[in-house]
Design a protein around this motif. Structure first.
Motif, PDB file in Angstrom:
ATOM      1  N   HIS A 406       0.813  -1.222   0.000  1.00  0.00           N
ATOM      2  CA  HIS A 406       0.000   0.000   0.000  1.00  0.00           C
ATOM      3  C   HIS A 406       0.847   1.273   0.000  1.00  0.00           C
ATOM      4  O   HIS A 406       0.325   2.371  -0.093  1.00  0.00           O
ATOM      5  N   GLY A 407       2.167   1.111   0.121  1.00  0.00           N
ATOM      6  CA  GLY A 407       3.034   2.284   0.059  1.00  0.00           C
ATOM      7  C   GLY A 407       2.945   3.165   1.300  1.00  0.00           C
ATOM      8  O   GLY A 407       2.220   2.862   2.255  1.00  0.00           O
ATOM      9  N   ILE A 408       3.698   4.249   1.252  1.00  0.00           N
ATOM     10  CA  ILE A 408       3.741   5.167   2.407  1.00  0.00           C
ATOM     11  C   ILE A 408       3.374   6.564   1.897  1.00  0.00           C
ATOM     12  O   ILE A 408       3.901   7.007   0.867  1.00  0.00           O
ATOM     13  N   ASN A 415       8.791  10.049   9.284  1.00  0.00           N
ATOM     14  CA  ASN A 415       8.627   9.243  10.498  1.00  0.00           C
ATOM     15  C   ASN A 415       9.138   7.812  10.358  1.00  0.00           C
ATOM     16  O   ASN A 415       9.267   7.107  11.356  1.00  0.00           O
ATOM     17  N   VAL A 416       9.403   7.431   9.096  1.00  0.00           N
ATOM     18  CA  VAL A 416       9.691   6.020   8.836  1.00  0.00           C
ATOM     19  C   VAL A 416      10.871   5.473   9.658  1.00  0.00           C
ATOM     20  O   VAL A 416      10.803   4.368  10.190  1.00  0.00           O
ATOM     21  N   PHE A 417      11.951   6.270   9.791  1.00  0.00           N
ATOM     22  CA  PHE A 417      13.122   5.761  10.521  1.00  0.00           C
ATOM     23  C   PHE A 417      13.136   6.189  11.991  1.00  0.00           C
ATOM     24  O   PHE A 417      14.119   5.961  12.689  1.00  0.00           O
ATOM     25  N   GLY A 424       1.980   6.066  10.773  1.00  0.00           N
ATOM     26  CA  GLY A 424       0.550   6.138  10.442  1.00  0.00           C
ATOM     27  C   GLY A 424      -0.166   4.801  10.415  1.00  0.00           C
ATOM     28  O   GLY A 424      -1.367   4.738  10.183  1.00  0.00           O
ATOM     29  N   ILE A 425       0.564   3.705  10.678  1.00  0.00           N
ATOM     30  CA  ILE A 425      -0.082   2.369  10.639  1.00  0.00           C
ATOM     31  C   ILE A 425      -0.818   2.116  11.964  1.00  0.00           C
ATOM     32  O   ILE A 425      -0.287   2.406  13.038  1.00  0.00           O
ATOM     33  N   ASP A 426      -1.978   1.577  11.874  1.00  0.00           N
ATOM     34  CA  ASP A 426      -2.738   1.226  13.070  1.00  0.00           C
ATOM     35  C   ASP A 426      -2.138  -0.058  13.654  1.00  0.00           C
ATOM     36  O   ASP A 426      -2.083  -1.093  12.992  1.00  0.00           O
ATOM     37  N   GLU A 431       0.909  -6.133  12.920  1.00  0.00           N
ATOM     38  CA  GLU A 431       1.777  -6.309  14.085  1.00  0.00           C
ATOM     39  C   GLU A 431       3.095  -5.558  13.923  1.00  0.00           C
ATOM     40  O   GLU A 431       3.628  -5.501  12.802  1.00  0.00           O
ATOM     41  N   GLY A 432       3.636  -5.044  14.975  1.00  0.00           N
ATOM     42  CA  GLY A 432       4.936  -4.384  14.887  1.00  0.00           C
ATOM     43  C   GLY A 432       5.135  -3.404  16.030  1.00  0.00           C
ATOM     44  O   GLY A 432       4.175  -3.016  16.705  1.00  0.00           O
ATOM     45  N   THR A 433       6.397  -3.007  16.224  1.00  0.00           N
ATOM     46  CA  THR A 433       6.698  -2.070  17.313  1.00  0.00           C
ATOM     47  C   THR A 433       7.110  -0.696  16.784  1.00  0.00           C
ATOM     48  O   THR A 433       7.172   0.271  17.525  1.00  0.00           O
ATOM     49  N   ALA A 435      10.094  -0.159  15.675  1.00  0.00           N
ATOM     50  CA  ALA A 435      11.524   0.038  15.951  1.00  0.00           C
ATOM     51  C   ALA A 435      12.402  -0.582  14.869  1.00  0.00           C
ATOM     52  O   ALA A 435      13.590  -0.250  14.761  1.00  0.00           O
ATOM     53  N   GLY A 436      11.816  -1.476  14.052  1.00  0.00           N
ATOM     54  CA  GLY A 436      12.601  -2.250  13.088  1.00  0.00           C
ATOM     55  C   GLY A 436      13.503  -1.404  12.204  1.00  0.00           C
ATOM     56  O   GLY A 436      14.713  -1.653  12.119  1.00  0.00           O
ATOM     57  N   LEU A 437      12.934  -0.383  11.545  1.00  0.00           N
ATOM     58  CA  LEU A 437      13.741   0.394  10.599  1.00  0.00           C
ATOM     59  C   LEU A 437      14.778   1.273  11.294  1.00  0.00           C
ATOM     60  O   LEU A 437      15.847   1.521  10.740  1.00  0.00           O
ATOM     61  N   ALA A 438      14.447   1.716  12.513  1.00  0.00           N
ATOM     62  CA  ALA A 438      15.441   2.511  13.263  1.00  0.00           C
ATOM     63  C   ALA A 438      16.646   1.630  13.567  1.00  0.00           C
ATOM     64  O   ALA A 438      17.801   2.065  13.466  1.00  0.00           O
ATOM     65  N   ILE A 439      16.386   0.371  13.917  1.00  0.00           N
ATOM     66  CA  ILE A 439      17.488  -0.562  14.201  1.00  0.00           C
ATOM     67  C   ILE A 439      18.273  -0.842  12.919  1.00  0.00           C
ATOM     68  O   ILE A 439      19.503  -0.781  12.890  1.00  0.00           O
TER      69      ILE A 439
HETATM   70  P1  ADP Z   1       7.111  -1.859  12.327  1.00  0.00           P
HETATM   71  O1  ADP Z   1       7.068  -2.636  11.058  1.00  0.00           O
HETATM   72  O2  ADP Z   1       7.349  -2.671  13.531  1.00  0.00           O
HETATM   73  O3  ADP Z   1       5.981  -0.929  12.480  1.00  0.00           O
HETATM   74  P2  ADP Z   1       9.417  -0.520  11.188  1.00  0.00           P
HETATM   75  O4  ADP Z   1      10.397   0.367  11.861  1.00  0.00           O
HETATM   76  O5  ADP Z   1       9.945  -1.720  10.494  1.00  0.00           O
HETATM   77  O6  ADP Z   1       8.364  -0.883  12.298  1.00  0.00           O
HETATM   78  O7  ADP Z   1       8.646   0.387  10.141  1.00  0.00           O
HETATM   79  C1  ADP Z   1       8.171   1.640  10.520  1.00  0.00           C
HETATM   80  C2  ADP Z   1       6.951   1.993   9.708  1.00  0.00           C
HETATM   81  O8  ADP Z   1       7.325   2.218   8.347  1.00  0.00           O
HETATM   82  C3  ADP Z   1       5.939   0.901   9.661  1.00  0.00           C
HETATM   83  O9  ADP Z   1       5.071   0.946  10.776  1.00  0.00           O
HETATM   84  C4  ADP Z   1       5.228   1.212   8.361  1.00  0.00           C
HETATM   85  O10 ADP Z   1       4.235   2.206   8.545  1.00  0.00           O
HETATM   86  C5  ADP Z   1       6.303   1.782   7.488  1.00  0.00           C
HETATM   87  N1  ADP Z   1       6.882   0.784   6.554  1.00  0.00           N
HETATM   88  C6  ADP Z   1       8.030   0.119   6.683  1.00  0.00           C
HETATM   89  N2  ADP Z   1       8.266  -0.686   5.618  1.00  0.00           N
HETATM   90  C7  ADP Z   1       7.227  -0.518   4.788  1.00  0.00           C
HETATM   91  C8  ADP Z   1       6.875  -1.042   3.510  1.00  0.00           C
HETATM   92  N3  ADP Z   1       7.649  -1.935   2.880  1.00  0.00           N
HETATM   93  N4  ADP Z   1       5.721  -0.627   2.943  1.00  0.00           N
HETATM   94  C9  ADP Z   1       4.929   0.277   3.573  1.00  0.00           C
HETATM   95  N5  ADP Z   1       5.207   0.801   4.780  1.00  0.00           N
HETATM   96  C10 ADP Z   1       6.328   0.408   5.382  1.00  0.00           C
END
Ligand code: ADP
Length: 472
Positions: A406-408, A415-417, A424-426, A431-433, A435-439
């Motif tokens: 669905h893109g961003i 905010n992504v990193f 903006g994800i509910d 599922e998720g915290t 923190a993944g992309l910051a790590i």
């Molecule tokens: P998490 O996946 O646990 O929420 P991440 O740090 O991995 O945490 O990602 C942060 C946010 O970036 C996600 O909550 C999501 O909104 C967005 N995001 C990351 N990767 C994608 C992707 N491939 N497509 C769309 N949105 C993404």
């Protein structure tokens, strides 16, 4: 001292004053914000003009112009006074100033109309100049900054000497009779000398002011640097304490959490006997909540280690041809979990495959798994993911991870990193915290690489990492 001597002295004073006023103008032009410098510049320029005109007595003493030149002469003393007040930081009443400037012009005008004799004319100009000199001396006496001590007394002595010459002229009653005329004329030369020295004193004060200002700026810079060093030291100490705290806390939290998870798994497996649907549902919730909490604790710990620079990274030489292939099995498992197809596209020429990057294998795999996990998680069900690797330029090798999700939205890009920000994800929907992309970013940068992405709402996203490579 005969007439020729006086003329020679006059020309010499003019030349010196010209040089001094040019210097004063340059100083003022370079440091316009210095208080007083502008007025002193006006003083030196008007004084020089007056001195130049005085070199030609036939013009200076021309009947019609002499009162005009008297006004000019008094005005430069006024500027000297204004500069002194400004320099010291004293205020001067603006009505008094107006009175002084207009009064001087008016009295000289009246003198011109009444065609006063020389004594009367001189008493007007010397009277006004004396007021200006007295006030200038008052201002200089009030200068209490020790940095200007020498300049202050130098200027003060000159002003007093100047006033003494005026007192001498007053004592003569401006009566230019035979002997007095000689004395009067003789005292003009020392007066020019004094004015030159006064201009030099003003130049020294202006230079002192600039030097003082520079020192203040330098000291301020040093103080800021010291404060910054302290702040950095304190932050480092705080960071270390935070890391220690988090490590201890996460250990303390993980132990009871693992007990919860272990027992909930055991319950799920029916170790204590079969569970009814309600009990199963409860146990599932306990297990889900526990796992999420564990994930959060692990993320928190990883982030804190990255921030504190506590990453354990044993660097190895990894041929660029193996960058993705080494994690292929694990990546495919993710594809299966989310029912997506992963396409591995390797664009390396055979001779390029010998190039290598210096990285930690486990961390690299962790990065790829996290990015592919996101691509699958936020991608479309039964969709495709492309992993593309190629030489970007003479410095970097790039790996891209493209999905059809669905893109961003553009508004969420910043905010992504950000740690624990879900852009903006509910949280209940996916599922998720957060923190993944910051790590991942922290890990990529620890390997001297870069990470970025492009995304279009409803069309999908492409994340990429650039890692520096070396030739064999
Ligand atoms: P998490 O996946 O646990 O929420 P991440 O740090 O991995 O945490 O990602 C942060 C946010 O970036 C996600 O909550 C999501 O909104 C967005 N995001 C990351 N990767 C994608 C992707 N491939 N497509 C769309 N949105 C993404």
């Amino acid at each position: 001292m005969d007439g020729l001597d006086i003329n020679t002295m006059q020309f010499m004073s003019t030349a010196i004053l010209l040089v001094l006023s040019i210097l004063m103008t340059i100083l003022w032009n370079e440091n316009r914000e210095q208080p007083g410098a502008g007025y002193w510049c006006a003083f030196s320029v008007l004084l020089t003009i007056d001195t130049i005109i005085s070199c030609f007595p036939e013009i200076r003493n021309m009947e019609s112009a002499v009162y005009f030149f008297n006004i000019v002469a008094s005005y430069f003393y006024f500027f000297l006074m204004l500069g002194c007040f400004k320099f010291v930081g004293l205020n001067i009443n603006k009505y008094f100033l107006l009175l002084l400037f207009l009064g001087c012009a008016a009295l000289n005008g009246i003198g011109a109309i009444l065609e006063l004799e020389d004594g009367g004319r001189r008493s007007i100009i010397v009277g006004f100049n004396t007021i200006a000199l007295l006030l200038s001396s008052y201002a200089v006496i009030r200068l209490d900054q020790r940095v200007y001590l020498i300049e202050k007394y130098f200027l003060l002595i000159l002003l007093i000497l100047h006033l003494l010459i005026h007192a001498y002229w007053f004592s003569l009653g401006f009566d230019i009779s035979n002997t007095n005329e000689i004395l009067f004329t003789r005292s003009v030369t020392p007066m020019y000398m004094l004015l030159i020295l006064i201009t030099i004193a003003l130049l020294l004060l202006t230079l002192g002011q600039i030097r003082h200002q520079l020192e203040l700026t330098r000291n301020k810079g040093l103080r800021i640097r010291a404060a910054l060093t302290d702040a950095v030291r304190e932050t480092n100490v705080a960071n270390i304490s935070k890391s220690i705290f988090l490590t201890n806390m996460s250990h303390e939290l993980r132990t009871p959490l693992n007990i919860i998870l272990g027992f909930s798994e055991a319950l799920k497996m029916g170790v204590t006997g079969p569970l009814n649907d309600k009990q199963k549902n409860f146990v599932d919730n306990i297990n889900f909540g526990g796992r999420r909490l564990l994930e959060l604790i692990n993320d928190l710990l990883s982030l804190s280690n990255i921030e504190a620079g506590n990453l354990e990274m044993t660097m190895e030489k990894i041929p660029i041809g193996d960058l993705v292939s080494e994690s292929k099995n694990e990546l495919e498992k993710i594809g299966k979990k989310y029912s997506c197809v992963i396409y591995f596209v390797d664009n390396f020429e055979s001779d390029e495959k010998n190039n290598y990057i210096s990285a930690n294998r486990d961390r690299l795999s962790q990065i790829l798994l996290a990015l592919v996990d996101n691509a699958a998680k936020y991608g479309s069900r039964n969709g495709s993911i492309w992993l593309n690797s190629f030489i970007l330029n003479e410095k970097y090798v790039r790996i891209t991870i493209k999905d059809e999700g669905h893109g961003i939205g553009k508004e969420e890009f910043q905010n992504v990193f950000k740690p624990f920000n879900r852009a903006g994800i509910d949280s209940k929907a996916v599922e998720g915290t957060g923190a993944g992309l910051a790590i991942v970013k922290g890990l990529v940068e620890a390997m001297n690489g870069k990470i970025n992405f492009e995304s279009r709402k409803s069309y999908g996203s492409t994340f990429w990492i650039d890692l520096p490579y070396f030739t064999n």
